[in-house]
Design a protein around this motif. Sequence first.
Motif, PDB file in Angstrom:
ATOM      1  N   PHE A  64       0.808  -1.222   0.000  1.00  0.00           N
ATOM      2  CA  PHE A  64       0.000   0.000   0.000  1.00  0.00           C
ATOM      3  C   PHE A  64       0.846   1.279   0.000  1.00  0.00           C
ATOM      4  O   PHE A  64       0.312   2.374  -0.157  1.00  0.00           O
ATOM      5  CB  PHE A  64      -0.924   0.027   1.227  1.00  0.00           C
ATOM      6  CG  PHE A  64      -2.186  -0.775   1.058  1.00  0.00           C
ATOM      7  CD1 PHE A  64      -3.157  -0.388   0.143  1.00  0.00           C
ATOM      8  CD2 PHE A  64      -2.400  -1.924   1.813  1.00  0.00           C
ATOM      9  CE1 PHE A  64      -4.329  -1.119  -0.008  1.00  0.00           C
ATOM     10  CE2 PHE A  64      -3.563  -2.661   1.666  1.00  0.00           C
ATOM     11  CZ  PHE A  64      -4.534  -2.265   0.747  1.00  0.00           C
ATOM     12  N   GLN A  65       2.146   1.141   0.183  1.00  0.00           N
ATOM     13  CA  GLN A  65       3.001   2.339   0.240  1.00  0.00           C
ATOM     14  C   GLN A  65       3.417   2.850  -1.141  1.00  0.00           C
ATOM     15  O   GLN A  65       4.366   3.614  -1.268  1.00  0.00           O
ATOM     16  CB  GLN A  65       4.249   2.064   1.086  1.00  0.00           C
ATOM     17  CG  GLN A  65       4.056   2.263   2.578  1.00  0.00           C
ATOM     18  CD  GLN A  65       3.069   1.289   3.184  1.00  0.00           C
ATOM     19  OE1 GLN A  65       3.165   0.073   2.978  1.00  0.00           O
ATOM     20  NE2 GLN A  65       2.112   1.815   3.941  1.00  0.00           N
ATOM     21  N   VAL A  66       2.693   2.483  -2.180  1.00  0.00           N
ATOM     22  CA  VAL A  66       2.996   2.976  -3.529  1.00  0.00           C
ATOM     23  C   VAL A  66       3.001   4.508  -3.575  1.00  0.00           C
ATOM     24  O   VAL A  66       3.924   5.108  -4.154  1.00  0.00           O
ATOM     25  CB  VAL A  66       2.010   2.399  -4.563  1.00  0.00           C
ATOM     26  CG1 VAL A  66       2.177   3.095  -5.916  1.00  0.00           C
ATOM     27  CG2 VAL A  66       2.225   0.900  -4.728  1.00  0.00           C
ATOM     28  N   PRO A  67       1.994   5.207  -3.015  1.00  0.00           N
ATOM     29  CA  PRO A  67       2.050   6.680  -3.039  1.00  0.00           C
ATOM     30  C   PRO A  67       3.324   7.229  -2.396  1.00  0.00           C
ATOM     31  O   PRO A  67       3.893   8.216  -2.891  1.00  0.00           O
ATOM     32  CB  PRO A  67       0.805   7.093  -2.244  1.00  0.00           C
ATOM     33  CG  PRO A  67      -0.150   5.957  -2.426  1.00  0.00           C
ATOM     34  CD  PRO A  67       0.729   4.731  -2.427  1.00  0.00           C
ATOM     35  N   ALA A  68       3.777   6.593  -1.316  1.00  0.00           N
ATOM     36  CA  ALA A  68       5.008   7.052  -0.662  1.00  0.00           C
ATOM     37  C   ALA A  68       6.201   6.899  -1.589  1.00  0.00           C
ATOM     38  O   ALA A  68       7.056   7.794  -1.683  1.00  0.00           O
ATOM     39  CB  ALA A  68       5.242   6.260   0.624  1.00  0.00           C
ATOM     40  N   ILE A  69       6.261   5.777  -2.289  1.00  0.00           N
ATOM     41  CA  ILE A  69       7.377   5.526  -3.202  1.00  0.00           C
ATOM     42  C   ILE A  69       7.328   6.485  -4.390  1.00  0.00           C
ATOM     43  O   ILE A  69       8.371   6.939  -4.878  1.00  0.00           O
ATOM     44  CB  ILE A  69       7.351   4.056  -3.677  1.00  0.00           C
ATOM     45  CG1 ILE A  69       7.656   3.127  -2.497  1.00  0.00           C
ATOM     46  CG2 ILE A  69       8.343   3.828  -4.800  1.00  0.00           C
ATOM     47  CD1 ILE A  69       9.009   3.350  -1.848  1.00  0.00           C
ATOM     48  N   ILE A  70       6.120   6.809  -4.850  1.00  0.00           N
ATOM     49  CA  ILE A  70       5.984   7.777  -5.942  1.00  0.00           C
ATOM     50  C   ILE A  70       6.541   9.128  -5.494  1.00  0.00           C
ATOM     51  O   ILE A  70       7.264   9.798  -6.242  1.00  0.00           O
ATOM     52  CB  ILE A  70       4.509   7.906  -6.380  1.00  0.00           C
ATOM     53  CG1 ILE A  70       4.075   6.636  -7.113  1.00  0.00           C
ATOM     54  CG2 ILE A  70       4.313   9.129  -7.280  1.00  0.00           C
ATOM     55  CD1 ILE A  70       2.598   6.604  -7.478  1.00  0.00           C
ATOM     56  N   ASN A 225       3.853   6.956   3.835  1.00  0.00           N
ATOM     57  CA  ASN A 225       5.019   6.819   4.712  1.00  0.00           C
ATOM     58  C   ASN A 225       5.968   5.745   4.169  1.00  0.00           C
ATOM     59  O   ASN A 225       5.707   4.550   4.315  1.00  0.00           O
ATOM     60  CB  ASN A 225       4.561   6.451   6.120  1.00  0.00           C
ATOM     61  CG  ASN A 225       5.731   6.285   7.085  1.00  0.00           C
ATOM     62  OD1 ASN A 225       6.869   6.663   6.783  1.00  0.00           O
ATOM     63  ND2 ASN A 225       5.455   5.702   8.243  1.00  0.00           N
ATOM     64  N   PRO A 226       7.091   6.137   3.569  1.00  0.00           N
ATOM     65  CA  PRO A 226       8.018   5.138   3.013  1.00  0.00           C
ATOM     66  C   PRO A 226       8.648   4.250   4.077  1.00  0.00           C
ATOM     67  O   PRO A 226       9.061   3.126   3.793  1.00  0.00           O
ATOM     68  CB  PRO A 226       9.082   5.988   2.313  1.00  0.00           C
ATOM     69  CG  PRO A 226       9.005   7.328   2.973  1.00  0.00           C
ATOM     70  CD  PRO A 226       7.561   7.515   3.361  1.00  0.00           C
ATOM     71  N   PHE A 227       8.701   4.736   5.332  1.00  0.00           N
ATOM     72  CA  PHE A 227       9.303   3.940   6.412  1.00  0.00           C
ATOM     73  C   PHE A 227       8.402   2.779   6.817  1.00  0.00           C
ATOM     74  O   PHE A 227       8.848   1.840   7.468  1.00  0.00           O
ATOM     75  CB  PHE A 227       9.595   4.828   7.620  1.00  0.00           C
ATOM     76  CG  PHE A 227      10.573   5.925   7.332  1.00  0.00           C
ATOM     77  CD1 PHE A 227      11.929   5.652   7.180  1.00  0.00           C
ATOM     78  CD2 PHE A 227      10.142   7.233   7.172  1.00  0.00           C
ATOM     79  CE1 PHE A 227      12.838   6.661   6.893  1.00  0.00           C
ATOM     80  CE2 PHE A 227      11.042   8.256   6.886  1.00  0.00           C
ATOM     81  CZ  PHE A 227      12.388   7.965   6.747  1.00  0.00           C
ATOM     82  N   ALA A 234      13.267  -3.285  -0.584  1.00  0.00           N
ATOM     83  CA  ALA A 234      12.001  -3.056  -1.278  1.00  0.00           C
ATOM     84  C   ALA A 234      11.840  -1.585  -1.632  1.00  0.00           C
ATOM     85  O   ALA A 234      11.319  -1.240  -2.698  1.00  0.00           O
ATOM     86  CB  ALA A 234      10.839  -3.526  -0.416  1.00  0.00           C
ATOM     87  N   VAL A 235      12.306  -0.704  -0.732  1.00  0.00           N
ATOM     88  CA  VAL A 235      12.234   0.738  -1.008  1.00  0.00           C
ATOM     89  C   VAL A 235      13.089   1.080  -2.226  1.00  0.00           C
ATOM     90  O   VAL A 235      12.671   1.839  -3.105  1.00  0.00           O
ATOM     91  CB  VAL A 235      12.694   1.553   0.221  1.00  0.00           C
ATOM     92  CG1 VAL A 235      12.786   3.035  -0.139  1.00  0.00           C
ATOM     93  CG2 VAL A 235      11.733   1.355   1.373  1.00  0.00           C
ATOM     94  N   VAL A 236      14.303   0.519  -2.277  1.00  0.00           N
ATOM     95  CA  VAL A 236      15.204   0.784  -3.405  1.00  0.00           C
ATOM     96  C   VAL A 236      14.604   0.260  -4.705  1.00  0.00           C
ATOM     97  O   VAL A 236      14.628   0.943  -5.743  1.00  0.00           O
ATOM     98  CB  VAL A 236      16.589   0.143  -3.160  1.00  0.00           C
ATOM     99  CG1 VAL A 236      17.448   0.237  -4.412  1.00  0.00           C
ATOM    100  CG2 VAL A 236      17.284   0.832  -1.992  1.00  0.00           C
ATOM    101  N   ALA A 237      14.031  -0.959  -4.656  1.00  0.00           N
ATOM    102  CA  ALA A 237      13.414  -1.532  -5.853  1.00  0.00           C
ATOM    103  C   ALA A 237      12.231  -0.688  -6.307  1.00  0.00           C
ATOM    104  O   ALA A 237      12.071  -0.403  -7.499  1.00  0.00           O
ATOM    105  CB  ALA A 237      12.959  -2.963  -5.566  1.00  0.00           C
ATOM    106  N   GLY A 238      11.424  -0.267  -5.349  1.00  0.00           N
ATOM    107  CA  GLY A 238      10.292   0.588  -5.690  1.00  0.00           C
ATOM    108  C   GLY A 238      10.740   1.941  -6.209  1.00  0.00           C
ATOM    109  O   GLY A 238      10.153   2.497  -7.137  1.00  0.00           O
ATOM    110  N   LEU A 239      11.811   2.461  -5.619  1.00  0.00           N
ATOM    111  CA  LEU A 239      12.346   3.753  -6.054  1.00  0.00           C
ATOM    112  C   LEU A 239      12.874   3.679  -7.481  1.00  0.00           C
ATOM    113  O   LEU A 239      12.688   4.602  -8.277  1.00  0.00           O
ATOM    114  CB  LEU A 239      13.456   4.188  -5.100  1.00  0.00           C
ATOM    115  CG  LEU A 239      14.066   5.579  -5.314  1.00  0.00           C
ATOM    116  CD1 LEU A 239      12.989   6.640  -5.256  1.00  0.00           C
ATOM    117  CD2 LEU A 239      15.138   5.852  -4.263  1.00  0.00           C
ATOM    118  N   SER A 240      13.524   2.569  -7.822  1.00  0.00           N
ATOM    119  CA  SER A 240      14.030   2.387  -9.182  1.00  0.00           C
ATOM    120  C   SER A 240      12.887   2.399 -10.186  1.00  0.00           C
ATOM    121  O   SER A 240      12.986   3.010 -11.260  1.00  0.00           O
ATOM    122  CB  SER A 240      14.808   1.069  -9.287  1.00  0.00           C
ATOM    123  OG  SER A 240      15.943   1.091  -8.443  1.00  0.00           O
TER     124      SER A 240
END
Length: 525
Positions: A64-70, A225-227, A234-240
């Motif tokens: 569900f943290q897709v908006p945070a990653i965007i 909330n990305p944290f 997972a954050v890095v993969a989503g960020l990429s």
Amino acid sequence: MGAPTAAEAPLAPVAGAEAGGISKKGLSAGTVGLVGAVVIGISTIAPAYTLTASLGPTVSEVGFQVPAIIIVGFLPMLLVAFGYRELNTRMPDSGTSFTWATRAFGPWIGWMAGWGLVAATVIVLSNLAGIAVEFLFLLIDQLAGSPGWIAALAFNPFINVGVCLLFMLGATIVSYRDLQTTQKLQYVLVGFQVVVLVIFLVAAFVHVANGTAFDASPVELSWFNPFAVGDFGAVVAGLSLSIFIFWGWDVVLTMNEETRNPRKTPGRAATVTVLIVAGLYLLLSMALLSFAGVGEGELGLGNPDIQGNVFFYLSDPILGPLAFLVSLAVLTSSAASLQSTAVGPARTLLAMGHYRALPEQFARVSPRFFTPGFATIVSAVVASVFYAVMRFVSENVLWDTITALGMMICFYYGLTAFACVWYFRKQWFDSARSFFFAFLFPLVGGSILAVLFVITLVDSMDPDYGSGSNIAGVGLVFILGVTVILTGVAIMIWQAIKRPAFFRGETLGLEAPESLRRERRVAAD
């Protein structure tokens, strides 16, 4: 000697007072305004196609943290865009990354920055044409109500390549003509795309409110909330993935010599483009997360069977009989992006030819349309040949090359951000504005992209990365990414032997503008 005609290659001088500085290339000035530039920028990013292909994989990584990653992915893009704006204000030149990195770091690094931009966009051109073919047949299949056999025709390599080349031909013809033609076409395509996406997301929220959603989930602050993701990997993969969905806004800077008020309009357009696309992505991701959830059920965004084209599978339950509009929007998105993306590499190649970093043929401007005719045709031909050969040789190689794009994007965006920092090094402390926009923001943005470049480079060595193909246990994505960069190095060395003037700094030299505060102090004394 008479004055050169528009068809002749206007080359940068190698001697005299103007040698080593920025010079005009014969493009049509004052053609594009702020609105037109923003529309072309949105078109290049292709929000409908990009999000339908990337939302599912991002959900798999961060839930569900897709908006945070965007938002996290948006921030380095915005910071880098500020750096682009500062450089463009000082040096409005169609070569953008190539020209600016050359002025900051010298010809060798500048040449590779230009190569990174051209290589990335040419590979994307081939990908967009292929995607447009697939969505065309998918739309026809949807309208005809066939059980999928029409859509399957897109995967026949002969049909796929044939229709792909027709798309490429159409995009090249429009791009060869003046930017007024491009603007008129993009107003229609982008306008339709955005309207359909807004209707799509509003309808999804209506289903949630009415209790008819597949797996209704109310929007929560934790989504931003990305944290809350918990896993840094997972954050890095989503960020990429997030970096990829914002790529393309810089095309508006390559049109700077053809815009009204070239020192201000392109930079403003780039910032506005990134902000609009970020807002659209956030609203769409929130709407579809609320409607479908992140589970692996039939319509859940975590279902791997629908992740390749989320919009298609959700369009019918959300829009019913109007579902075909979503497929049409994705088709127009990829087709519009195919045409507008061609603008960038052509103008970078034009600048490289103009400053004698490539053969002078690349500096040729159409005498009728005042566009980089030769460079436009070369970009299209290379992209077409690359796609056709790879489609028949190995689809794994084709898609792994596209996966390697993340490296190329981080490579030349990061270089350009650092070019801004170093170019304005004597003005960092002239004012608060200079400190933030010419130093701190591009430094942070460039550093984030540099870290992502290294992480992606290391991760891509894993034989399971991308398609899972490998050579001697080394991931194919890594091999292809490094091959693209080394190919650029080889061509650069060859051009240095054949055309030494550019590499000696004679046609485009180093520069670092003096401190304005110091100049004022000297003038006062």
